[in-house]
Design a protein around this motif. Structure first.
Motif, PDB file in Angstrom:
ATOM      1  N   THR A   1     -85.940  17.604 -26.021  1.00 48.06           N
ATOM      2  CA  THR A   1     -84.543  17.178 -26.120  1.00 48.06           C
ATOM      3  C   THR A   1     -84.388  16.039 -27.119  1.00 48.06           C
ATOM      4  OG1 THR A   1     -84.743  15.584 -24.304  1.00 48.06           O
ATOM      5  CG2 THR A   1     -84.115  17.842 -23.721  1.00 48.06           C
ATOM      6  N   LYS A   2     -83.167  15.887 -27.596  1.00 45.09           N
ATOM      7  CA  LYS A   2     -82.859  14.792 -28.516  1.00 45.09           C
ATOM      8  C   LYS A   2     -81.406  14.372 -28.303  1.00 45.09           C
ATOM      9  CE  LYS A   2     -83.199  13.381 -33.388  1.00 45.09           C
ATOM     10  NZ  LYS A   2     -84.260  12.382 -33.137  1.00 45.09           N
ATOM     11  N   ARG A   3     -81.186  13.057 -28.269  1.00 44.64           N
ATOM     12  CA  ARG A   3     -79.833  12.503 -28.142  1.00 44.64           C
ATOM     13  C   ARG A   3     -79.509  11.706 -29.387  1.00 44.64           C
ATOM     14  NH1 ARG A   3     -77.661   7.583 -26.933  1.00 44.64           N
ATOM     15  NH2 ARG A   3     -75.621   7.553 -25.877  1.00 44.64           N
ATOM     16  N   ILE A   4     -78.292  11.868 -29.897  1.00 44.99           N
ATOM     17  CA  ILE A   4     -77.880  11.157 -31.096  1.00 44.99           C
ATOM     18  C   ILE A   4     -76.406  10.797 -30.981  1.00 44.99           C
ATOM     19  CG2 ILE A   4     -77.293  13.260 -32.377  1.00 44.99           C
ATOM     20  CD1 ILE A   4     -78.469  11.880 -34.878  1.00 44.99           C
ATOM     21  N   VAL A   5     -76.045   9.615 -31.455  1.00 45.92           N
ATOM     22  CA  VAL A   5     -74.654   9.196 -31.497  1.00 45.92           C
ATOM     23  C   VAL A   5     -74.109   9.555 -32.868  1.00 45.92           C
ATOM     24  CG1 VAL A   5     -73.047   7.265 -31.385  1.00 45.92           C
ATOM     25  CG2 VAL A   5     -75.017   7.340 -29.840  1.00 45.92           C
ATOM     26  N   LEU A   6     -73.046  10.362 -32.896  1.00 46.91           N
ATOM     27  CA  LEU A   6     -72.486  10.825 -34.156  1.00 46.91           C
ATOM     28  C   LEU A   6     -71.769   9.694 -34.889  1.00 46.91           C
ATOM     29  CD1 LEU A   6     -70.986  14.277 -33.112  1.00 46.91           C
ATOM     30  CD2 LEU A   6     -73.194  13.816 -34.197  1.00 46.91           C
ATOM     31  N   SER A   7     -71.729   9.825 -36.197  1.00 45.67           N
ATOM     32  CA  SER A   7     -70.955   8.929 -37.055  1.00 45.67           C
ATOM     33  C   SER A   7     -69.846   9.755 -37.702  1.00 45.67           C
ATOM     34  CB  SER A   7     -71.844   8.305 -38.140  1.00 45.67           C
ATOM     35  OG  SER A   7     -71.047   7.642 -39.108  1.00 45.67           O
ATOM     36  N   PRO A   8     -68.598   9.612 -37.247  1.00 49.35           N
ATOM     37  CA  PRO A   8     -67.510  10.401 -37.851  1.00 49.35           C
ATOM     38  C   PRO A   8     -67.363  10.165 -39.344  1.00 49.35           C
ATOM     39  CG  PRO A   8     -66.792   9.383 -35.796  1.00 49.35           C
ATOM     40  CD  PRO A   8     -68.117   8.770 -36.137  1.00 49.35           C
ATOM     41  N   VAL A   9     -67.854   9.037 -39.826  1.00 50.65           N
ATOM     42  CA  VAL A   9     -67.753   8.724 -41.258  1.00 50.65           C
ATOM     43  C   VAL A   9     -68.757   9.538 -42.069  1.00 50.65           C
ATOM     44  CG1 VAL A   9     -67.846   6.888 -42.977  1.00 50.65           C
ATOM     45  CG2 VAL A   9     -67.026   6.395 -40.665  1.00 50.65           C
ATOM     46  N   HIS A  10     -69.934   9.824 -41.501  1.00 48.88           N
ATOM     47  CA  HIS A  10     -71.032  10.416 -42.266  1.00 48.88           C
ATOM     48  C   HIS A  10     -71.422  11.820 -41.820  1.00 48.88           C
ATOM     49  CE1 HIS A  10     -71.519   6.555 -44.150  1.00 48.88           C
ATOM     50  NE2 HIS A  10     -71.894   5.963 -43.036  1.00 48.88           N
ATOM     51  N   ASP A  11     -71.149  12.213 -40.571  1.00 45.26           N
ATOM     52  CA  ASP A  11     -71.633  13.487 -40.049  1.00 45.26           C
ATOM     53  C   ASP A  11     -70.610  14.595 -40.267  1.00 45.26           C
ATOM     54  OD1 ASP A  11     -73.926  12.201 -39.229  1.00 45.26           O
ATOM     55  OD2 ASP A  11     -73.198  11.836 -37.202  1.00 45.26           O
ATOM     56  N   SER A  12     -71.028  15.639 -40.994  1.00 43.05           N
ATOM     57  CA  SER A  12     -70.112  16.718 -41.379  1.00 43.05           C
ATOM     58  C   SER A  12     -70.092  17.867 -40.382  1.00 43.05           C
ATOM     59  CB  SER A  12     -70.492  17.263 -42.763  1.00 43.05           C
ATOM     60  OG  SER A  12     -70.450  16.249 -43.740  1.00 43.05           O
ATOM     61  N   PHE A  13     -71.264  18.274 -39.895  1.00 43.32           N
ATOM     62  CA  PHE A  13     -71.294  19.422 -38.997  1.00 43.32           C
ATOM     63  C   PHE A  13     -72.642  19.546 -38.302  1.00 43.32           C
ATOM     64  CE2 PHE A  13     -72.620  20.975 -43.184  1.00 43.32           C
ATOM     65  CZ  PHE A  13     -73.814  21.629 -42.888  1.00 43.32           C
ATOM     66  N   LEU A  14     -72.623  20.313 -37.220  1.00 42.90           N
ATOM     67  CA  LEU A  14     -73.828  20.735 -36.510  1.00 42.90           C
ATOM     68  C   LEU A  14     -73.983  22.228 -36.738  1.00 42.90           C
ATOM     69  CD1 LEU A  14     -76.076  20.385 -34.215  1.00 42.90           C
ATOM     70  CD2 LEU A  14     -74.253  21.053 -32.624  1.00 42.90           C
ATOM     71  N   ALA A  15     -75.203  22.676 -37.029  1.00 41.16           N
ATOM     72  CA  ALA A  15     -75.475  24.101 -37.200  1.00 41.16           C
ATOM     73  C   ALA A  15     -76.588  24.527 -36.241  1.00 41.16           C
ATOM     74  CB  ALA A  15     -75.880  24.415 -38.637  1.00 41.16           C
ATOM     75  N   LEU A  16     -76.315  25.535 -35.428  1.00 38.40           N
ATOM     76  CA  LEU A  16     -77.315  26.163 -34.568  1.00 38.40           C
ATOM     77  C   LEU A  16     -77.648  27.522 -35.171  1.00 38.40           C
ATOM     78  CD1 LEU A  16     -75.787  25.470 -31.008  1.00 38.40           C
ATOM     79  CD2 LEU A  16     -77.259  23.985 -32.383  1.00 38.40           C
ATOM     80  N   THR A  17     -78.940  27.796 -35.374  1.00 36.58           N
ATOM     81  CA  THR A  17     -79.343  29.026 -36.059  1.00 36.58           C
ATOM     82  C   THR A  17     -80.522  29.688 -35.360  1.00 36.58           C
ATOM     83  OG1 THR A  17     -80.717  27.678 -37.537  1.00 36.58           O
ATOM     84  CG2 THR A  17     -78.542  28.320 -38.340  1.00 36.58           C
ATOM     85  N   THR A  18     -80.593  31.011 -35.472  1.00 37.14           N
ATOM     86  CA  THR A  18     -81.760  31.751 -34.982  1.00 37.14           C
ATOM     87  C   THR A  18     -82.723  31.982 -36.141  1.00 37.14           C
ATOM     88  OG1 THR A  18     -80.669  33.888 -35.348  1.00 37.14           O
ATOM     89  CG2 THR A  18     -80.387  32.864 -33.183  1.00 37.14           C
ATOM     90  N   ASP A  19     -83.897  32.525 -35.827  1.00 32.09           N
ATOM     91  CA  ASP A  19     -84.947  32.596 -36.853  1.00 32.09           C
ATOM     92  C   ASP A  19     -84.650  33.601 -37.960  1.00 32.09           C
ATOM     93  OD1 ASP A  19     -85.348  34.883 -35.320  1.00 32.09           O
ATOM     94  OD2 ASP A  19     -87.515  34.840 -35.558  1.00 32.09           O
ATOM     95  N   GLY A  20     -83.693  34.512 -37.746  1.00 30.37           N
ATOM     96  CA  GLY A  20     -83.306  35.396 -38.833  1.00 30.37           C
ATOM     97  C   GLY A  20     -82.737  34.637 -40.011  1.00 30.37           C
ATOM     98  N   VAL A  21     -82.174  33.471 -39.743  1.00 21.36           N
ATOM     99  CA  VAL A  21     -81.694  32.567 -40.788  1.00 21.36           C
ATOM    100  C   VAL A  21     -82.799  31.594 -41.185  1.00 21.36           C
ATOM    101  CG1 VAL A  21     -80.032  30.741 -41.349  1.00 21.36           C
ATOM    102  CG2 VAL A  21     -79.293  32.743 -40.034  1.00 21.36           C
TER     103      VAL A  21
END
Length: 383
Positions: free
Chosen positions: A291-311
């Protein structure tokens, strides 16, 4: 923007969320704090006008009287091409404006590729009032394990959240519980595929629009785009990892390599953690996530991407980040990534979920220096 200023917005608003068009259209009185005085002094003063003049608004939120909200980049905060309301309670709590993530703006795509069936599954939902749930599952040995997680994992998480505030602990317990429930389901089902059905699971919980917690087993991934750069939130669970290999060997398992150079647990599975795969649970394959926890920065963080191994097996994280940054919206981005993976030679199911954050559209890196030394070997988990 100070907490005092946000508190004034709270007193002026009538609901829990304040939209960009819904901010109070009124001049603010001078505030006691220095930074607030500076903010107040930056607000344009109302000017004298004649009927033939273009009327100027008395606030920063509609400076040209066009009826359109001023972009947040005018405040020096972010340039967001997706208009989202501000989560006022969270903004007051954290002392900075936090945009709401609307599920309607999340991009999702899943293509079958060259496989006979699509064993990938993805899911997103407003799980509680302040927690949003995102997940991708990549099944193997049939879609049954991925289907089971798609149907039940969210329920396990929701039950645990009611009594536990630590989201990392919640996700760890939920993964283990759904693994046990799947085992019972397969034992009781006469038409079940057997003990070799399994799935990856990569899950993200977003609380209050700013606290992001990710848990994963297998080789599906989560990646955050920060300042235009890819920040990996997960690490693949493969036999190549020294710590994973040692656990397999301590448990009595062994590692083999097939003709394509892929390592496998006991000659069968190309990952060391998964939900399901009960024939390999006794040799070190576990369902406990990292697991990993992170506090987002609305100024710097554009998006989260979840991908499977086909990508993932055909495009690296920065390539994915660069392509998405060129897209107008997350839905276009998800479709483009899934299609591009197949064009590059992936034969596996390709699935992606793109979740936009505050800095969406701010970092349009034009770097397209993709790798031409791609492996065009079909990705897979079986020897």
């Amino acid at each position: 923007m100070s907490i005092a200023f946000l508190a004034r917005l709270a007193r002026c608003s009538s609901g829990p969320h304040v939209g960009r068009n819904g901010l109070p259209q009124m001049a603010l009185a001078p505030l006691p704090l220095k930074q607030d005085i500076a903010l107040y002094s930056a607000i344009p003063k109302r000017q004298i006008h004649t009927p033939s003049d273009k009327r100027r608004s008395g606030t920063r939120f509609d400076a040209d009287s066009s009826g359109r909200p001023t972009t947040w980049d005018s405040f020096g905060i972010w340039d967001n091409r997706i208009d989202e309301p501000i989560l006022l309670p969270s903004s007051i709590r954290y002392g900075k404006p936090i945009p709401k993530v609307s599920l309607s703006n999340v991009g999702c795509a899943s293509l079958i590729g060259q496989r006979k069936e699509n064993e990938d599954r993805f899911q997103l939902s407003q799980m509680t009032d302040n927690i949003i749930y995102f997940a991708v599952f990549d099944g193997h040995g049939g879609p049954e394990a991925a289907d089971f997680c798609h149907k039940y994992l969210e329920n396990f998480i929701k039950d645990l959240v009611a009594g536990e505030d630590n989201l990392e602990l919640v996700l760890t317990r939920a993964f283990l519980e759904v693994d046990k429930a799947l085992a019972k389901h397969l034992q009781c089902s006469s038409d079940a595929p057997g003990v070799n059905a399994g799935t990856t699971a990569t899950v993200a919980l977003l609380r209050d629009g700013i606290e992001l917690v990710v848990a994963s087993v297998g080789d599906s991934r989560a990646m955050l785009c920060r300042k235009g750069k890819a920040l990996k939130l997960t690490v693949d669970h493969t036999p190549e990892r020294r710590d994973e290999k040692e656990r397999i060997k301590r448990s009595g398992g062994f590692i083999t390599w097939n003709s394509l150079g892929q390592s496998n647990v006991n000659g069968r599975l190309a990952m060391t953690r998964s939900i399901g795969d009960f024939d390999l649970k006794g040799v070190g394959v576990i369902a406990e996530p990292e697991t990993k926890r992170i506090v987002l920065s609305p100024v710097h963080d554009s998006f989260l991407a979840l991908t499977t191994d086909g990508v993932n097996f055909i495009m690296n994280s920065q390539e994915i980040c660069n392509v998405i940054n060129q897209c107008h919206d997350p839905k276009e981005a998800a479709q483009r990534i899934s299609e591009q993976a197949l064009q590059y030679g992936s034969e596996d199911n390709s699935t992606i979920v793109v979740v936009p954050f505050g800095a969406w559209g701010k970092h349009t890196n034009s770097d397209t220096s993709f790798s031409f030394s791609r492996s065009f070997v079909s990705s897979g988990r079986w020897a």
